[in-house]
Scaffold this motif. Structure first.
Motif, PDB file in Angstrom:
ATOM      1  N   LEU A   5      16.163  14.691  27.912  1.00  0.00           N
ATOM      2  CA  LEU A   5      15.447  13.751  28.848  1.00  0.00           C
ATOM      3  C   LEU A   5      16.300  13.359  29.782  1.00  0.00           C
ATOM      4  O   LEU A   5      17.126  13.422  31.095  1.00  0.00           O
ATOM      5  N   LEU A   6      17.083  12.292  29.163  1.00  0.00           N
ATOM      6  CA  LEU A   6      17.683  11.285  29.754  1.00  0.00           C
ATOM      7  C   LEU A   6      19.621  11.806  29.930  1.00  0.00           C
ATOM      8  O   LEU A   6      19.507  11.971  31.222  1.00  0.00           O
ATOM      9  N   SER A  13      23.470  17.459  37.763  1.00  0.00           N
ATOM     10  CA  SER A  13      23.300  19.247  38.357  1.00  0.00           C
ATOM     11  C   SER A  13      22.262  19.468  38.970  1.00  0.00           C
ATOM     12  O   SER A  13      21.720  18.255  39.500  1.00  0.00           O
ATOM     13  N   GLU A  14      22.110  20.494  39.217  1.00  0.00           N
ATOM     14  CA  GLU A  14      21.063  20.435  40.757  1.00  0.00           C
ATOM     15  C   GLU A  14      19.930  21.023  40.273  1.00  0.00           C
ATOM     16  O   GLU A  14      19.172  20.756  41.021  1.00  0.00           O
ATOM     17  N   ASP A  15      19.944  21.003  38.543  1.00  0.00           N
ATOM     18  CA  ASP A  15      17.835  21.058  38.565  1.00  0.00           C
ATOM     19  C   ASP A  15      18.116  19.264  37.970  1.00  0.00           C
ATOM     20  O   ASP A  15      17.156  18.759  37.527  1.00  0.00           O
ATOM     21  N   ARG A  16      18.930  18.339  38.866  1.00  0.00           N
ATOM     22  CA  ARG A  16      18.816  17.064  38.196  1.00  0.00           C
ATOM     23  C   ARG A  16      17.194  16.580  38.631  1.00  0.00           C
ATOM     24  O   ARG A  16      16.534  16.084  37.940  1.00  0.00           O
ATOM     25  N   LYS A  17      16.324  17.031  39.679  1.00  0.00           N
ATOM     26  CA  LYS A  17      15.095  16.913  40.208  1.00  0.00           C
ATOM     27  C   LYS A  17      14.377  16.996  39.674  1.00  0.00           C
ATOM     28  O   LYS A  17      13.463  16.717  39.256  1.00  0.00           O
ATOM     29  N   ARG A  18      14.245  18.413  38.829  1.00  0.00           N
ATOM     30  CA  ARG A  18      13.398  19.377  37.254  1.00  0.00           C
ATOM     31  C   ARG A  18      13.341  18.672  36.374  1.00  0.00           C
ATOM     32  O   ARG A  18      12.180  17.844  35.996  1.00  0.00           O
ATOM     33  N   SER A  19      14.942  17.517  36.537  1.00  0.00           N
ATOM     34  CA  SER A  19      14.793  16.761  35.179  1.00  0.00           C
ATOM     35  C   SER A  19      13.968  15.941  35.177  1.00  0.00           C
ATOM     36  O   SER A  19      13.398  15.353  34.112  1.00  0.00           O
ATOM     37  N   LEU A  20      14.245  14.760  36.072  1.00  0.00           N
ATOM     38  CA  LEU A  20      13.180  13.539  36.250  1.00  0.00           C
ATOM     39  C   LEU A  20      11.615  14.210  36.912  1.00  0.00           C
ATOM     40  O   LEU A  20      10.872  13.377  35.882  1.00  0.00           O
ATOM     41  N   ARG A  24       8.969  11.834  34.071  1.00  0.00           N
ATOM     42  CA  ARG A  24       8.196  11.342  34.701  1.00  0.00           C
ATOM     43  C   ARG A  24       6.795  12.041  34.035  1.00  0.00           C
ATOM     44  O   ARG A  24       6.182  10.896  33.543  1.00  0.00           O
ATOM     45  N   TRP A  25       6.650  13.740  33.860  1.00  0.00           N
ATOM     46  CA  TRP A  25       5.952  13.612  32.645  1.00  0.00           C
ATOM     47  C   TRP A  25       5.236  13.279  31.113  1.00  0.00           C
ATOM     48  O   TRP A  25       4.370  12.389  30.931  1.00  0.00           O
ATOM     49  N   ALA A  26       6.487  12.856  31.026  1.00  0.00           N
ATOM     50  CA  ALA A  26       6.942  12.435  29.524  1.00  0.00           C
ATOM     51  C   ALA A  26       6.790  11.112  29.421  1.00  0.00           C
ATOM     52  O   ALA A  26       6.052  10.762  28.592  1.00  0.00           O
ATOM     53  N   LEU A  27       7.386   9.730  30.786  1.00  0.00           N
ATOM     54  CA  LEU A  27       6.549   8.712  30.561  1.00  0.00           C
ATOM     55  C   LEU A  27       5.290   8.097  30.797  1.00  0.00           C
ATOM     56  O   LEU A  27       4.883   6.997  31.278  1.00  0.00           O
ATOM     57  N   GLN A  28       4.410   9.707  30.726  1.00  0.00           N
ATOM     58  CA  GLN A  28       2.955   9.260  30.399  1.00  0.00           C
ATOM     59  C   GLN A  28       2.123   9.036  28.950  1.00  0.00           C
ATOM     60  O   GLN A  28       1.554   8.133  28.838  1.00  0.00           O
ATOM     61  N   ASN A  29       3.219   8.807  28.321  1.00  0.00           N
ATOM     62  CA  ASN A  29       2.988   8.938  26.793  1.00  0.00           C
ATOM     63  C   ASN A  29       3.442   7.410  26.763  1.00  0.00           C
ATOM     64  O   ASN A  29       4.208   7.047  26.454  1.00  0.00           O
ATOM     65  N   SER A  52      20.107   6.030  45.385  1.00  0.00           N
ATOM     66  CA  SER A  52      20.671   6.615  46.089  1.00  0.00           C
ATOM     67  C   SER A  52      20.199   7.049  47.045  1.00  0.00           C
ATOM     68  O   SER A  52      18.750   6.482  47.663  1.00  0.00           O
ATOM     69  N   SER A  53      21.112   7.820  48.029  1.00  0.00           N
ATOM     70  CA  SER A  53      21.080   8.341  49.793  1.00  0.00           C
ATOM     71  C   SER A  53      20.357   9.315  49.506  1.00  0.00           C
ATOM     72  O   SER A  53      19.760  10.041  50.157  1.00  0.00           O
ATOM     73  N   LEU A  54      19.974  10.379  48.209  1.00  0.00           N
ATOM     74  CA  LEU A  54      19.290  11.371  48.386  1.00  0.00           C
ATOM     75  C   LEU A  54      17.554  11.000  47.896  1.00  0.00           C
ATOM     76  O   LEU A  54      16.895  10.296  46.837  1.00  0.00           O
ATOM     77  N   ALA A  55      16.956  11.342  49.137  1.00  0.00           N
ATOM     78  CA  ALA A  55      15.228  10.841  49.067  1.00  0.00           C
ATOM     79  C   ALA A  55      14.621  11.563  47.799  1.00  0.00           C
ATOM     80  O   ALA A  55      13.650  10.597  47.832  1.00  0.00           O
ATOM     81  N   GLU A  56      14.541  12.731  47.847  1.00  0.00           N
ATOM     82  CA  GLU A  56      13.991  13.224  47.218  1.00  0.00           C
ATOM     83  C   GLU A  56      14.037  13.205  45.211  1.00  0.00           C
ATOM     84  O   GLU A  56      13.224  12.826  45.427  1.00  0.00           O
ATOM     85  N   LEU A  57      15.386  12.962  45.071  1.00  0.00           N
ATOM     86  CA  LEU A  57      15.524  11.593  44.346  1.00  0.00           C
ATOM     87  C   LEU A  57      15.002  10.653  43.999  1.00  0.00           C
ATOM     88  O   LEU A  57      14.607   9.465  42.552  1.00  0.00           O
TER      89      LEU A  57
END
Length: 436
Positions: A5-6, A13-20, A24-29, A52-57
């Protein structure tokens, strides 16, 4: 899996938001939280995305930090130390959700770690909160209240945090928001009412709050709260009533403060609150009675007002509401009886003596002791009450406590009083210290 996950977050990559999102889901444990913070570069990576300057990330990283802050393990909170200055900076963030996340993340972190609290104070968390509390957004105000309440409950709060709060603009804004809660927002009002309570009960001299007019302001609020009952009471009103009553009660207990709250309508308001919440929220009965005790202690005005407003029957109905309730009702009755013969005669116009007899049989030494104190005052100021008490079987009720170590001296003193022939000099003065 945690390492993957890290790495997914670090790849850029472009999937960084999805990885985050997966992170987030995993860190509930809780176990995952501890594993994550032990990984080299984990917090540094999250901090980089958070700034970062990317608001979504940035928002997704904030959500991950928020999940970490829920951990009850201090080492997890302390691993987040590098991000605290950014959390403070972003409290003036570009979106409401982002600001909320920063606030609740801070609030969660300060609960678990003294190290976090000690870092946040020199970083200026109190001035930042004093700025945020002027926000027009209810959600932000609730978040500020949450952070502040966690800080004010810390063990070092009396020496290190409360003085800073009192030197800031926070107290006047807290008092304003609490007193306008019925109009502007219950959630924030509840949070700040508890904040005021933590300050009042943990600070030796509340001159700042008194100078701001806290007693008349809170008195007026109690009147407003009572006027909402029972038909217009908003849902959750009891959550505001509880800390407000505590604040007012503790302020009135301070030396030289009694004269600030002499308004007979306050007594009527208290009994309206009692009547409204007695069945569904009985915990508020004790809060009301504690305030009633502090109002009547050493204050002839409220003792006389309680009698003249004919509130005594309603008070006597609470004699058996609970163990602590019984003690507090008896204490209020003692406050009234201490004022002299006239007040005792008014008390005895009610069927008081028969109602005291069952209390003498309770397995509650504190209630029995307070009952004995009340009988002593009644017999002292109205000697005829001793004969009435005997006619109701009080003699036998007192005799049963002759073998109870903490009560036997007082029980014996009262037995001596009821055994005196009519017109004999009172022996109570010799036993007065036993009743103090």
């Amino acid at each position: 899996q945690v390492l993957e996950l890290l790495r997914g977050v670090q790849r850029g990559s472009e999937d960084r938001k999805r990885s985050l999102g997966h992170l987030r889901w995993a860190l509930q444990n809780e176990e995952t939280q501890q594993k994550f913070v032990r990984l080299d570069g984990s917090i540094r990576t999250l901090t980089g995305l958070f700034t970062s300057s990317l608001a979504e990330l940035q928002l997704e990283a904030a959500r991950c930090l928020h999940e970490l802050s829920h951990s009850s393990v201090p080492t997890v909170a302390e691993a987040c130390l590098p991000v605290t200055p950014y959390l403070l900076t972003y409290l003036s963030g570009h979106s409401l959700e982002f600001t909320e996340l920063c606030l609740y993340t801070l609030g969660n972190l300060v609960v678990e770690s003294e190290a976090v609290r000690k870092q946040l104070l020199p970083q200026g968390i109190i001035p930042v909160l004093a700025s945020c509390i002027q926000s027009p957004h209810e959600a932000v105000l609730e978040g500020v209240g949450y952070v502040l309440s966690q800080l004010l409950q810390a063990k070092e709060a009396p020496t290190e945090i409360i003085p800073l709060v009192l030197e800031s603009l926070l107290p006047q804004h807290m008092l304003r928001l609490v007193c306008s809660g019925l109009k502007t927002g219950m959630g924030a009002a509840v949070e700040f009412a508890w904040c005021l309570h933590y300050i009042i009960c943990r600070h030796n001299a509340n001159t700042v709050l008194l100078a701001l007019g806290a007693v008349p302001a809170l008195t007026s609020l109690v009147l407003d709260l009572a006027s909402e009952m029972p038909q217009d009471a908003p849902k959750g009103l009891e959550l505001l009533v509880c800390p407000v009553l505590r604040c007012l009660s503790n302020l009135l207990a301070e030396v030289g403060c009694q004269g600030q709250g002499q308004d007979g309508r306050l007594l009527i308001a208290l009994f309206l609150i009692l009547q409204c919440f007695l069945q569904q929220h009985p915990f508020l009965v004790q809060e009301c009675l504690w305030l009633l005790n502090n109002l009547t202690a050493d204050d002839p005005f409220f003792c006389s007002a309680l009698l003249s407003l004919d509130l005594l029957p309603a008070l006597l109905q609470l004699l058996t509401c609970s163990q602590m309730g019984s003690v507090l009702v008896l204490t209020v009755l003692c406050n009234i009886a201490e004022k002299g013969p006239f007040q005792c005669q008014r008390l005895l116009r009610q069927p008081l003596l028969p109602q005291l007899l069952p209390l003498l049989t309770l397995p509650n030494p504190e209630a029995v002791g307070q009952c004995l104190e009340l009988l002593h005052l009644l017999f002292l100021h109205c000697p005829e009450a001793a004969a009435d008490f005997t006619r109701h079987g009080g003699h036998q009720a007192l005799e049963q406590h002759q073998s109870t170590p903490e009560l036997q001296d007082r029980a014996q003193a009262l037995l001596d009083m009821v055994r005196q022939p009519p017109g004999a000099p009172s022996a109570c003065q010799a036993t007065l210290p036993a009743f103090s």
